[in-house]
Design a protein around this motif. Structure first.
Motif, PDB file in Angstrom:
ATOM      1  N   TYR A  16       0.813  -1.215   0.000  1.00 33.58           N
ATOM      2  CA  TYR A  16       0.000   0.000   0.000  1.00 33.58           C
ATOM      3  C   TYR A  16       0.846   1.264   0.000  1.00 33.58           C
ATOM      4  CZ  TYR A  16      -4.189  -2.760   0.407  1.00 33.58           C
ATOM      5  OH  TYR A  16      -5.206  -3.639   0.148  1.00 33.58           O
ATOM      6  N   LEU A  17       1.967   1.253   0.685  1.00 31.42           N
ATOM      7  CA  LEU A  17       2.811   2.444   0.720  1.00 31.42           C
ATOM      8  C   LEU A  17       3.562   2.668  -0.588  1.00 31.42           C
ATOM      9  CD1 LEU A  17       4.234   2.308   4.350  1.00 31.42           C
ATOM     10  CD2 LEU A  17       2.370   3.739   3.450  1.00 31.42           C
ATOM     11  N   LEU A  18       3.996   1.593  -1.230  1.00 36.06           N
ATOM     12  CA  LEU A  18       4.752   1.743  -2.477  1.00 36.06           C
ATOM     13  C   LEU A  18       3.909   2.310  -3.614  1.00 36.06           C
ATOM     14  CD1 LEU A  18       6.891  -1.515  -2.389  1.00 36.06           C
ATOM     15  CD2 LEU A  18       7.741   0.842  -2.242  1.00 36.06           C
ATOM     16  N   ARG A  19       2.617   2.073  -3.582  1.00 38.59           N
ATOM     17  CA  ARG A  19       1.756   2.566  -4.663  1.00 38.59           C
ATOM     18  C   ARG A  19       0.878   3.730  -4.222  1.00 38.59           C
ATOM     19  NH1 ARG A  19      -2.920  -2.078  -5.130  1.00 38.59           N
ATOM     20  NH2 ARG A  19      -3.937  -1.523  -3.198  1.00 38.59           N
ATOM     21  N   LEU A  20       1.149   4.281  -3.055  1.00 40.96           N
ATOM     22  CA  LEU A  20       0.298   5.289  -2.426  1.00 40.96           C
ATOM     23  C   LEU A  20      -0.100   6.431  -3.362  1.00 40.96           C
ATOM     24  CD1 LEU A  20      -0.936   6.021   0.373  1.00 40.96           C
ATOM     25  CD2 LEU A  20       1.106   7.390   0.747  1.00 40.96           C
ATOM     26  N   ASN A  48      -7.129   7.071  -4.570  1.00 38.84           N
ATOM     27  CA  ASN A  48      -7.441   7.501  -3.210  1.00 38.84           C
ATOM     28  C   ASN A  48      -6.270   7.200  -2.270  1.00 38.84           C
ATOM     29  OD1 ASN A  48      -8.594   8.064  -0.742  1.00 38.84           O
ATOM     30  ND2 ASN A  48     -10.533   7.055  -1.202  1.00 38.84           N
ATOM     31  N   PRO A  49      -5.245   8.072  -2.243  1.00 36.69           N
ATOM     32  CA  PRO A  49      -4.085   7.829  -1.386  1.00 36.69           C
ATOM     33  C   PRO A  49      -4.437   7.710   0.089  1.00 36.69           C
ATOM     34  CG  PRO A  49      -3.666   9.694  -2.846  1.00 36.69           C
ATOM     35  CD  PRO A  49      -5.094   9.296  -3.027  1.00 36.69           C
ATOM     36  N   ALA A  50      -5.408   8.466   0.547  1.00 36.00           N
ATOM     37  CA  ALA A  50      -5.787   8.402   1.966  1.00 36.00           C
ATOM     38  C   ALA A  50      -6.304   7.010   2.318  1.00 36.00           C
ATOM     39  CB  ALA A  50      -6.834   9.460   2.284  1.00 36.00           C
ATOM     40  N   GLN A  51      -7.084   6.423   1.424  1.00 33.33           N
ATOM     41  CA  GLN A  51      -7.604   5.075   1.671  1.00 33.33           C
ATOM     42  C   GLN A  51      -6.467   4.050   1.721  1.00 33.33           C
ATOM     43  OE1 GLN A  51      -9.913   2.996  -1.430  1.00 33.33           O
ATOM     44  NE2 GLN A  51     -11.493   2.782   0.159  1.00 33.33           N
ATOM     45  N   ASP A  52      -5.509   4.150   0.800  1.00 36.05           N
ATOM     46  CA  ASP A  52      -4.378   3.224   0.828  1.00 36.05           C
ATOM     47  C   ASP A  52      -3.527   3.436   2.076  1.00 36.05           C
ATOM     48  OD1 ASP A  52      -5.161   1.903  -1.426  1.00 36.05           O
ATOM     49  OD2 ASP A  52      -3.374   2.381  -2.604  1.00 36.05           O
ATOM     50  N   ALA A  53      -3.389   4.679   2.534  1.00 36.50           N
ATOM     51  CA  ALA A  53      -2.653   4.940   3.774  1.00 36.50           C
ATOM     52  C   ALA A  53      -3.380   4.307   4.964  1.00 36.50           C
ATOM     53  CB  ALA A  53      -2.486   6.447   3.984  1.00 36.50           C
ATOM     54  N   GLN A  54      -4.696   4.383   4.966  1.00 36.32           N
ATOM     55  CA  GLN A  54      -5.472   3.746   6.034  1.00 36.32           C
ATOM     56  C   GLN A  54      -5.309   2.218   6.005  1.00 36.32           C
ATOM     57  OE1 GLN A  54      -7.239   4.971   8.612  1.00 36.32           O
ATOM     58  NE2 GLN A  54      -6.539   7.009   8.035  1.00 36.32           N
ATOM     59  N   LYS A  55      -5.292   1.651   4.808  1.00 32.07           N
ATOM     60  CA  LYS A  55      -5.097   0.199   4.692  1.00 32.07           C
ATOM     61  C   LYS A  55      -3.707  -0.185   5.204  1.00 32.07           C
ATOM     62  CE  LYS A  55      -8.230  -0.429   0.796  1.00 32.07           C
ATOM     63  NZ  LYS A  55      -8.337  -0.766  -0.631  1.00 32.07           N
TER      64      LYS A  55
END
Length: 101
Positions: free
Chosen positions: A72-76, A81-88
């Motif tokens: 999730y961080l590598l493709r943030l 939706n970067p916020a959603q990937d950061a939450q994941k």
């Protein structure tokens, strides 16, 4: 032997991309299964980075959790939706931390 101009053209484009330092997989640039753009950005594919990073994990479960955080961080910044990937990533990181405690 038939001359395959299209194959030659693709090979030339691929070489030119490599030769100019662009990280482009000309054969799979629209392949969302084998080489999705959000996993192939940069000089290394995300899967290669992840596999190398988790090789020393103390257990398969902890390695899997670390892999998910990294994924999730590598493709943030490459998804909608970067916020959603950061939450994941945070969710998996918190689970990993609880296993390490």
């Amino acid at each position: 032997m038939d001359y395959d101009y299209e194959k030659f053209k693709k090979d030339l484009e691929r070489f030119e991309a490599w030769d100019t330092g662009k990280v482009v997989n000309m054969y799979n640039k629209s392949d969302s299964v084998n080489s999705p753009a959000h996993y192939t950005r940069g000089s290394s594919e995300a899967i290669d980075i992840i596999e190398e990073a988790i090789q020393d994990a103390p257990s398969p479960a902890e390695g899997m959790l670390q892999a998910q955080v990294l994924k999730y961080l590598l493709r943030l910044w490459l998804k909608e939706n970067p916020a959603q990937d950061a939450q994941k990533a945070k969710w998996y990181l918190e689970r990993l931390i609880s296993k390490l405690d």
